[in-house]
Design a protein around this motif. Sequence first.
Motif, short mmCIF file in Angstrom:
data_model
loop_
_atom_site.label_atom_id
_atom_site.label_comp_id
_atom_site.label_asym_id
_atom_site.label_seq_id
_atom_site.Cartn_x
_atom_site.Cartn_y
_atom_site.Cartn_z
N PHE A 45 0.83 -1.20 0.00
CA PHE A 45 0.00 0.00 0.00
C PHE A 45 0.87 1.25 0.00
O PHE A 45 0.64 2.19 -0.77
N ARG A 46 1.90 1.26 0.84
CA ARG A 46 2.83 2.40 0.89
C ARG A 46 3.49 2.62 -0.47
O ARG A 46 3.53 3.74 -0.98
N LEU A 50 3.10 5.95 -2.92
CA LEU A 50 4.26 6.73 -3.36
C LEU A 50 4.37 6.74 -4.88
O LEU A 50 4.72 7.79 -5.47
N THR A 51 4.06 5.64 -5.52
CA THR A 51 4.08 5.59 -6.99
C THR A 51 3.05 6.52 -7.58
O THR A 51 3.32 7.28 -8.53
N GLU A 52 1.83 6.50 -7.04
CA GLU A 52 0.77 7.38 -7.53
C GLU A 52 1.12 8.85 -7.31
O GLU A 52 0.89 9.69 -8.18
N ALA A 53 1.68 9.16 -6.17
CA ALA A 53 2.07 10.54 -5.87
C ALA A 53 3.16 11.00 -6.83
O ALA A 53 3.14 12.14 -7.30
N ALA A 57 2.92 14.08 -9.48
CA ALA A 57 3.90 15.18 -9.44
C ALA A 57 4.48 15.43 -10.84
O ALA A 57 4.75 16.57 -11.20
N LEU A 58 4.65 14.38 -11.63
CA LEU A 58 5.18 14.53 -12.98
C LEU A 58 4.18 15.24 -13.89
O LEU A 58 4.56 15.95 -14.81
N ASP A 59 2.89 15.03 -13.64
CA ASP A 59 1.84 15.64 -14.45
C ASP A 59 1.68 17.13 -14.17
O ASP A 59 1.11 17.85 -14.96
#
Length: 60
Positions: A45-46, A50-53, A57-59
């Motif tokens: 889950f962590r 972090l991957t989604e965040a 951030a790149l978008d």
Amino acid sequence: MVRDDLAAGRLIRPFADKGLECPLTQAYYIVYRTEFSELPKVRDFRDWLLTEAAKDALDN
């Protein structure tokens, strides 16, 4: 967190045509007990959060 819903039209940005936006002024934290940090469900889950965040951030 809402990118897909905005793209699909399920959510809209009110007043976007007037150039009004509300930048985030808050932070989010992942909090868990140290002894649970390597449980697969906590770790997965962590890592997903972090991957989604990072993608978001790149978008922006």
